[in-house]
Motif scaffolding. Structure first.
Motif, PDB file in Angstrom:
ATOM      1  N   ILE A  48       1.875   4.941  -3.322  1.00 23.03           N
ATOM      2  CA  ILE A  48       0.843   3.928  -3.716  1.00 23.03           C
ATOM      3  C   ILE A  48       1.741   2.680  -4.122  1.00 23.03           C
ATOM      4  O   ILE A  48       1.383   1.396  -3.485  1.00 23.03           O
ATOM      5  N   VAL A  52       1.333  -1.057  -2.797  1.00 24.24           N
ATOM      6  CA  VAL A  52       1.071  -2.222  -3.261  1.00 24.24           C
ATOM      7  C   VAL A  52       2.235  -3.497  -3.337  1.00 24.24           C
ATOM      8  O   VAL A  52       1.845  -4.513  -3.356  1.00 24.24           O
ATOM      9  N   GLN A  53       3.409  -2.701  -3.372  1.00 22.86           N
ATOM     10  CA  GLN A  53       4.499  -3.730  -3.268  1.00 22.86           C
ATOM     11  C   GLN A  53       4.463  -4.681  -2.024  1.00 22.86           C
ATOM     12  O   GLN A  53       5.192  -5.439  -2.013  1.00 22.86           O
ATOM     13  N   TYR A  55       2.196  -6.301  -1.216  1.00 23.88           N
ATOM     14  CA  TYR A  55       1.298  -7.564  -1.426  1.00 23.88           C
ATOM     15  C   TYR A  55       1.593  -8.102  -2.733  1.00 23.88           C
ATOM     16  O   TYR A  55       1.453  -9.456  -2.738  1.00 23.88           O
ATOM     17  N   ILE A  82       1.219  -6.784 -12.807  1.00 24.77           N
ATOM     18  CA  ILE A  82       1.666  -7.577 -11.510  1.00 24.77           C
ATOM     19  C   ILE A  82       2.684  -8.640 -11.943  1.00 24.77           C
ATOM     20  O   ILE A  82       2.294  -9.484 -13.005  1.00 24.77           O
TER      21      ILE A  82
END
Lengths: 130, 277
Positions: A48, A52-53, A55, A82
């Protein structure tokens, strides 16, 4: 409860065993109910984070993916602070990498951006908090 | 027991997952308590490999036939039903003989329970421990269930597994009995609390039985507490479960909160002022 236990609790060094029992049960039942062992959960957590990284830049140390249970409903809860969003070319490359869209901008250095965007995830050590 | 039935029988599975938490004791006491309230009750020992319900009811010497012979049509149902001497509204039906370990299927169980249900108000099925074939057989005929557990991590975890299986089978309602409660340990938070267990398992509590030495005495004698142990706290608890099952509104009291002793109050005070524990 022995006197020693009592003093430990009075000093805040030890939780009462009933509280420990509840916490341990909640954790083990979340895993039982979802049929995920800690190893699989850790693997999923890493994957995951990896996605996510692509983006956004996230704080890996603070990132937390866990199972929580309430009223017999188990939820996967991810808390990922973030730092900042990735620049647009990296985003386009990430989208292309997962086959969502073709990069419309010919100037975007796809081959270069993708490894860069994925770089932190390729090294598993920072993703492992323990 | 006559054959005229008004409402369909309540068919209740008594199960726990873990062994030794009090399934059979609950079945025996609940059976007697319901019978004393005028309900025609049959207790069915689905644990035919290691059957013990006969022993707790003091009927171990009176078993001649079992459900096995009834299904094979080598005897009639009323020959296999062992009537309790002091409480004629209660009858025991052992599922099978410990020597025959292979015969029972979920369909067998459904057939025998359907036969029994025709002449009863309540059918209590004493489930074997575990979640394998024995559980599946016993659960096959159940409409509702009582899950019994103790405030211990292993028992609660196993109860959770069983509740999951009952949910997927569509058994409803599923209610909880919390057994062997030690109010003092709960008050000092050295044992899972009543609320902890009901929160975790998310089931309505139909009864709470405090740890009571009289339970051991009564099993030694083969006379369930609800038969004549009226003074004992556990007997009262079992009777209350029976009454709640019949729809009476009797609140379940948490004995760890009812304690108003000096020490408990002092501990609460310390807890509140320091926020330590």
């Amino acid at each position: 409860m022995t006197l020693f236990d009592f003093l430990q609790r009075l000093l805040g060094r030890q939780k009462p065993s009933g509280t420990m029992a509840k916490e341990r049960l909640q954790l083990v039942l979340a895993h039982d109910r979802s049929d995920l062992n800690p190893e699989l959960l850790e693997q999923m957590r890493r994957e995951i984070l990896e996605v996510v990284q692509r983006y956004v830049e996230i704080d890996i140390e603070e990132g937390d993916v866990s199972l929580e249970t309430e009223d017999r409903v188990t939820a996967l809860v991810a808390n990922l602070p973030i730092k900042r969003a990735r620049p647009l070319p990296a985003l386009v490359a990430a989208a292309a990498a997962v086959g969502m869209a073709q990069a419309p901008d010919p100037e975007a250095p796809q081959e270069l951006a993708l490894p860069l965007a994925c770089e932190p995830a390729e090294d598993p050590s920072p993703a492992d908090p323990d | 027991m006559d054959a005229v039935t008004s409402a369909p029988a309540r068919i209740i599975l008594i199960c726990s997952g873990k062994g030794g938490v009090g399934k059979t004791t609950l079945t025996a006491n609940l059976g007697i308590a319901l019978a004393r309230l005028g309900e025609r009750t049959v207790v069915l020992d689905a644990d035919f490999g290691l059957r013990n319900l006969d022993l707790l009811l003091g009927l171990e010497n009176r078993i001649v036939y079992t459900a096995q012979e009834v299904l094979a049509e080598t005897c009639r149902l009323d020959q296999a039903l062992v009537k309790h001497k002091q409480e004629p509204n209660l009858a025991l039906l052992p599922a099978g003989n410990p020597r025959m370990l292979e015969w029972l299927t979920p369909e067998d169980m459904q057939r025998i329970v359907a036969m029994v249900a025709e002449r009863a108000d309540f059918v209590l099925i004493d489930c074997p421990a575990g979640i394998e074939d024995g559980f599946k057989n016993a659960a096959a005929a159940a409409r509702e269930a009582i899950v019994i557990t103790t405030p211990e991590v292993s028992a609660v975890r196993d109860a959770d597994r069983v509740i999951g299986l009952l949910n997927t089978r569509g058994v409803t309602p599923v209610q909880l009995v919390l057994n062997r409660v030690r109010p003092r340990m709960m008050a000092s938070q050295e044992m899972l609390g009543v609320d902890d267990v009901t929160d975790i398992l998310a089931l309505p509590l139909v009864g709470l039985v405090v740890e009571d030495e009289q339970v051991i005495v009564s099993t030694n004698r083969g006379e369930p507490l609800t038969l004549n142990g009226n003074g004992s706290p556990a007997a009262k608890a079992y009777q209350n479960i029976a009454r709640r099952l019949r729809g009476e509104d009797i609140p379940v009291e948490d004995p760890s909160k009812a304690r108003k002793g000096l020490r408990a109050r002092l501990m609460n005070k310390i807890r509140k002022t320091t926020g330590l524990f």
